[in-house]
Design a protein around this motif. Sequence first.
Motif, PDB file in Angstrom:
ATOM      1  N   ILE A 285       0.722  -1.071   0.098  1.00 43.13           N
ATOM      2  CA  ILE A 285      -0.120   0.160  -0.037  1.00 43.13           C
ATOM      3  C   ILE A 285       0.911   1.085   0.065  1.00 43.13           C
ATOM      4  CG2 ILE A 285      -1.378   1.231   1.294  1.00 43.13           C
ATOM      5  CD1 ILE A 285      -2.889  -1.197   1.996  1.00 43.13           C
ATOM      6  N   LEU A 288       2.028   1.571  -3.470  1.00 49.41           N
ATOM      7  CA  LEU A 288       0.984   2.158  -4.427  1.00 49.41           C
ATOM      8  C   LEU A 288       0.889   3.707  -4.047  1.00 49.41           C
ATOM      9  CD1 LEU A 288      -1.153  -0.933  -4.242  1.00 49.41           C
ATOM     10  CD2 LEU A 288      -0.008  -0.095  -6.232  1.00 49.41           C
ATOM     11  N   ASN A 289       0.814   3.796  -2.824  1.00 50.81           N
ATOM     12  CA  ASN A 289       0.584   5.407  -2.482  1.00 50.81           C
ATOM     13  C   ASN A 289       1.403   6.207  -3.300  1.00 50.81           C
ATOM     14  OD1 ASN A 289      -1.856   4.930  -1.153  1.00 50.81           O
ATOM     15  ND2 ASN A 289      -0.867   4.719   0.933  1.00 50.81           N
ATOM     16  N   PHE A 292       1.269   6.594  -6.980  1.00 51.52           N
ATOM     17  CA  PHE A 292       0.021   7.406  -7.617  1.00 51.52           C
ATOM     18  C   PHE A 292       0.524   8.871  -7.277  1.00 51.52           C
ATOM     19  CE2 PHE A 292      -2.441   3.884  -7.470  1.00 51.52           C
ATOM     20  CZ  PHE A 292      -3.586   4.002  -8.295  1.00 51.52           C
ATOM     21  N   THR A 301      -3.627   9.703  -3.357  1.00 54.37           N
ATOM     22  CA  THR A 301      -3.093   8.396  -3.109  1.00 54.37           C
ATOM     23  C   THR A 301      -3.930   7.271  -3.627  1.00 54.37           C
ATOM     24  OG1 THR A 301      -4.081   8.116  -0.969  1.00 54.37           O
ATOM     25  CG2 THR A 301      -1.959   9.199  -1.024  1.00 54.37           C
ATOM     26  N   PHE A 302      -3.374   5.945  -3.493  1.00 48.57           N
ATOM     27  CA  PHE A 302      -4.038   4.928  -3.928  1.00 48.57           C
ATOM     28  C   PHE A 302      -5.384   4.900  -3.121  1.00 48.57           C
ATOM     29  CE2 PHE A 302      -4.616   0.127  -3.229  1.00 48.57           C
ATOM     30  CZ  PHE A 302      -5.166  -0.194  -4.401  1.00 48.57           C
ATOM     31  N   GLN A 303      -5.121   4.916  -1.908  1.00 45.15           N
ATOM     32  CA  GLN A 303      -6.294   4.907  -0.763  1.00 45.15           C
ATOM     33  C   GLN A 303      -7.409   5.902  -0.965  1.00 45.15           C
ATOM     34  OE1 GLN A 303      -3.120   4.203   2.048  1.00 45.15           O
ATOM     35  NE2 GLN A 303      -4.627   2.855   3.339  1.00 45.15           N
ATOM     36  N   SER A 329     -12.588   4.528   2.013  1.00 47.76           N
ATOM     37  CA  SER A 329     -11.260   4.161   1.802  1.00 47.76           C
ATOM     38  C   SER A 329     -10.801   3.030   2.918  1.00 47.76           C
ATOM     39  CB  SER A 329     -10.276   5.286   2.019  1.00 47.76           C
ATOM     40  OG  SER A 329      -8.877   4.737   2.128  1.00 47.76           O
TER      41      SER A 329
END
Length: 418
Positions: A285, A288-289, A292, A301-303, A329
């Motif tokens: 996570i 990924l954040n 992005f 962010t991804f979330q 989220s």
Amino acid sequence: MGILMGIVGILFTMFLAWIASSNKKLSFKKWKNILILLALQLFFAFLFLNTTWGQTFIGWLAEAFNHLLGFAAEGGQFVFGDLMSLSTESGAAGEQVLYNSEDGLAFNVFFFNVLIPIIFISAIIGILSYTRVLPLIIKGIGILMTRITGMPYIESYNGAASMFLGQSEVFISLKNVLPKMTTQRMYTLAAQAMSSISLSIVGAFFTMLEPQFVIIAIVLNFLGIYIIVHIINPYEEEINDTGVEISTNPEKGKSFFQVLGDYIIDGGKVVLVVAAMLIGFIALIGLLNQLFLLIPGSSLTFQDILGYIFMPIAFLIGIPWDEAQTAGSLMATKLITNEFVAIGEFMTIADDLSRKTQAMVSVFLISFANFGSIGIIAGSVKGLHGESGDKVARFGLKLVYGASLVSLLTATIVGFFF
């Protein structure tokens, strides 16, 4: 307004189940069972949230688990010494710094206060299983639920067993009947397992969330799964389970210390699996954040993106609009990772949310409904009966979908009382 949105949430959740139903023409009998189960959900939510008796019971149960966790700490103290002392001295709020620690204290708190007790609780479960206390309780609840749900005994038994044993262990007691289960019945059994949590990790949840929400989620999920499978997976044929053998004494032939040792080792395996999953998922996570944020002109962010996708769903079940993106989220994080990762995220922001959103998100996070559970359940069943395991793997996505609807329904019911 809260009651109106609660009604909307119930209808919305049922609609989501209906559009995926294998038979959209439900009989009157099914709807009768559904309404009875809904009434029971509302009753138990009111009892635990709004009555002195319910609050007293939850307080007593929480105190009992606190004593058990204290005994678990003694075992940890012997093995880990000063490291265990450091985590204990941090206090109950220590978990709040799970991702913000600069000296490793947060890891100590989570590992020793949350994961280590799982081993001791597993030992208690082993004792209750060996003495036949736990199987007797499960069998009694199963018999009662056949009358309430209108479902065959195996499904009723499995719902009760899942509430105590968790998504892997529960199928051991059904190993003799798995070859006789149709695809529809296997879906019900697997959905019940995914909608539950294991008794061995209840103590861990008690250290991270308010005990009343943990207890409420367990009870409402137990009732809610019957509602969802009545809609998403109805089967009308008369099923006679008389004479079908369910192994309610899987420890038969083993000595007391064999059983105790097996459960302690199983608890240790759970600790290692949870720790590994947390390390892997939280790291992914974070990656990924960061990716992005590297997109030119992007501050999401991804979330954040997941939150916006799930925002309408959170709103329609009754969460206030200004908090729906945050709640969405957390819901999405649980779906694509697991409940521990999502709870860890929730703990860092819970104080910034309204009491209603705190309650609804808390109960939503208490289940095994996530993509990773597909492999766990399919693998567990396949180890006992290959063909049944293949059936589970084939309806894996629908399985997560149905189990997630159970969590949505539980959150909606809790929202009625805030």
